[in-house]
Design a protein around this motif. Sequence first.
Motif, mmCIF file in Angstrom:
data_model
loop_
_atom_site.group_PDB
_atom_site.id
_atom_site.type_symbol
_atom_site.label_atom_id
_atom_site.label_comp_id
_atom_site.label_asym_id
_atom_site.label_seq_id
_atom_site.Cartn_x
_atom_site.Cartn_y
_atom_site.Cartn_z
ATOM 1 N N PHE A 83 8.690 -90.278 -20.698
ATOM 2 C CA PHE A 83 9.990 -89.613 -20.814
ATOM 3 C C PHE A 83 9.832 -88.284 -20.963
ATOM 4 C CE2 PHE A 83 10.971 -94.286 -20.894
ATOM 5 C CZ PHE A 83 12.190 -94.507 -20.115
ATOM 6 N N TRP A 84 10.439 -87.288 -20.169
ATOM 7 C CA TRP A 84 10.306 -85.821 -20.483
ATOM 8 C C TRP A 84 11.555 -85.249 -19.807
ATOM 9 C CZ3 TRP A 84 9.331 -81.886 -16.781
ATOM 10 C CH2 TRP A 84 9.141 -82.418 -15.579
ATOM 11 N N ALA A 85 11.364 -83.894 -19.882
ATOM 12 C CA ALA A 85 12.387 -83.083 -19.116
ATOM 13 C C ALA A 85 11.906 -81.709 -19.215
ATOM 14 C CB ALA A 85 13.963 -83.034 -19.947
ATOM 15 N N THR A 86 12.625 -80.965 -17.981
ATOM 16 C CA THR A 86 12.050 -79.562 -17.737
ATOM 17 C C THR A 86 12.329 -78.759 -18.648
ATOM 18 O OG1 THR A 86 13.888 -79.236 -16.281
ATOM 19 C CG2 THR A 86 11.771 -80.122 -15.144
ATOM 20 N N TRP A 87 13.549 -78.912 -19.564
ATOM 21 C CA TRP A 87 13.888 -77.985 -20.461
ATOM 22 C C TRP A 87 13.313 -78.198 -21.719
ATOM 23 C CZ3 TRP A 87 15.438 -81.563 -23.970
ATOM 24 C CH2 TRP A 87 16.215 -82.628 -23.370
ATOM 25 N N CYS A 88 12.370 -79.259 -21.887
ATOM 26 C CA CYS A 88 11.630 -79.680 -23.165
ATOM 27 C C CYS A 88 10.527 -78.944 -23.205
ATOM 28 C CB CYS A 88 11.481 -80.844 -23.062
ATOM 29 S SG CYS A 88 10.571 -81.791 -24.517
ATOM 30 N N GLY A 89 10.532 -77.879 -24.253
ATOM 31 C CA GLY A 89 8.993 -77.153 -24.504
ATOM 32 C C GLY A 89 7.806 -78.182 -25.064
ATOM 33 N N PRO A 90 7.954 -78.906 -25.856
ATOM 34 C CA PRO A 90 7.115 -79.946 -26.238
ATOM 35 C C PRO A 90 6.428 -80.872 -25.089
ATOM 36 C CG PRO A 90 8.451 -79.808 -28.037
ATOM 37 C CD PRO A 90 9.221 -79.246 -26.957
ATOM 38 N N LEU B 18 8.855 -89.757 -16.336
ATOM 39 C CA LEU B 18 10.321 -90.176 -15.801
ATOM 40 C C LEU B 18 11.291 -89.005 -16.417
ATOM 41 C CD1 LEU B 18 12.001 -92.161 -14.489
ATOM 42 C CD2 LEU B 18 11.954 -93.661 -16.698
ATOM 43 N N SER B 19 11.571 -88.242 -15.586
ATOM 44 C CA SER B 19 12.489 -87.230 -16.014
ATOM 45 C C SER B 19 13.916 -87.709 -16.390
ATOM 46 C CB SER B 19 12.673 -86.110 -14.926
ATOM 47 O OG SER B 19 13.546 -85.306 -15.259
ATOM 48 N N ILE B 20 14.351 -87.131 -17.401
ATOM 49 C CA ILE B 20 15.734 -87.157 -17.943
ATOM 50 C C ILE B 20 16.845 -86.087 -17.738
ATOM 51 C CG2 ILE B 20 15.216 -88.879 -19.556
ATOM 52 C CD1 ILE B 20 15.995 -87.049 -21.751
#
Length: 575
Positions: free
Chosen positions: A465-472, A500-502
């Motif tokens: 689980f991840w997101a494009t705005w998440c640095g780590p 899996l992008s949130i």
Amino acid sequence: MAQEESAPKESETLLTVEVLDEKGNPVANAMVGLYGLFQMGGSQGRGYITQPNWRTTDASGKVVFPPHPERAYQEVASQRTKWLLLVSAPGYLPVQEQLKPAVGSTYTVRLRRGRPLEITLLNETGKPLPEPLNIAIFRLQEDTFEAVFNYMDYEFDAQGYRKGFRLYSEFGLEPLGEGRYRCSLPEDWSGPLLVMVEHPGFLRGFDAVIDAGSVKQGRAEIRLPKPCRLEIQADVSRAPKGVYGRFTVSLSKSVLTPFSMPFGYNPVEERVEKQRTLVLDDLSPGEYLVDLIGAPKIAWYKKQGVQGGQQLFYRRERVMLQPDKPATLRLAYAPPDPSKYRGDQRFTITVLMPDGKPAANQPYTLFVRDEAQREVKVAEGKLDSKGRATLTQLKERVTYELRIANREETAGMIYLGDPRYKTPTTFRVPPCEGDLAPNITLYPIEGKDKKQLKDYRGKWVYIDFWATWCGPCRYALEKLKAQLPMLKEQLKDKLVVITLSIDDTPDPVKPYLTKMGLWDACYHFWAGEGGWQSPAAFAFGIRSVPTAFLINPKGIITWRGHPAAFDLLSKIKEP
């Protein structure tokens, strides 16, 4: 002439380092540091494999590092796959190398000279300082924190308490008298430098920047401030006996650099028993963080488990120090006070288990984290046959955490009284190791063909689980990208890798992954509308990203955690 120490037997030698100059002559009085390297939370950390960690070369240019005297450190050292070797010598350029461990071997380092830079230290009145100080010079760039961290050395006693701190210089410094020092820089170095002074009894916590112009000229003057005085009064006499193993007072100072966020280090750490007053009259001006930390005894924590909660006591105060204005701080242990977090609000909740069924008749606990970061239980009870409960005596603008069925992972947070934040009424216990993975819908980044997680039953499934705005998240994805070729080679079609992008929409996902070269390397899906509250994120109890799961062919979760600290291949075993 000082008598040279006799070299230990080969079986007692971890590494011998020989330091030579360009002509092959031995370099005496070079400082040499040796550490073991390991992965820590997605980044590279260093650990002790010898003691002391820094030693000085003798007249023959050699220094011998024995294994650490404690067996626990020896066992840890045997697991290190790389060693970090640091060499700093007056008149020469620094050396930093990673070595493949070879116990009992000799490693030769050849130093090169660079162009000189002279530094003059002046006191607050502008006069040169006659006595040599413990100062350190570092390159000032984006990774300055990592460079400084490598040259910080802490010493501990047998009980694990710190008994000393030393800051070594990346660039070896040669005292020239009258407050003057000389170091060697690379010929092509044209940027600024960081100067730090850590000299107990005179001045601690000082940092300044030597600008690029002074570096180019080969001369720089640094004016040191008048030291400040801080008195810390610590009182832990009210701490319950048998719970805490130790209390410490720690002082940390932030170092400001123009390239990155400030980084901090703590030159002072002192043990506290009942009551203690610390007087520090050698601190440089600026802001400091002062922490009173109580660590529970391991035996007590194991006995209490989740029911006992996290009882680490952590109280922090900030203080701004100025010359001629002594400051006093009082830090004391105070028992937790649940009444501070009780009010007149009511809130009804419904809780689901990881499989989506009501958490019927399951016990619940409601707790907060107080100003000392302890878990303070404010309510407990049992859900009804439909997994519902009405919580009473809640207080507005207090963050409550909900724990169900004595599980470690919290089922969610409750925050009332703020119109900007809508607290959900339905919570789901996060699935963890041993639970059947929820069957979520996976939305394609492109096209309309949806997938169900159960479609991959019979294979190992890794979901990030991840997101494009998440640095780590980017670091975790880069690590995954590096591992994928080996995973595909060894596991072939036994493993399905899914990101899996949130993100609020799937639009930014493909450009992001394409740019980093991961788009065609594995499967990519979107969690659906709602971000944190999307159906997939809700089902898996996602509270932060990145969070990853490994699911075995039977659909059982075998691991949950931070993907950057996870060795995927080692965790895949037949169920």
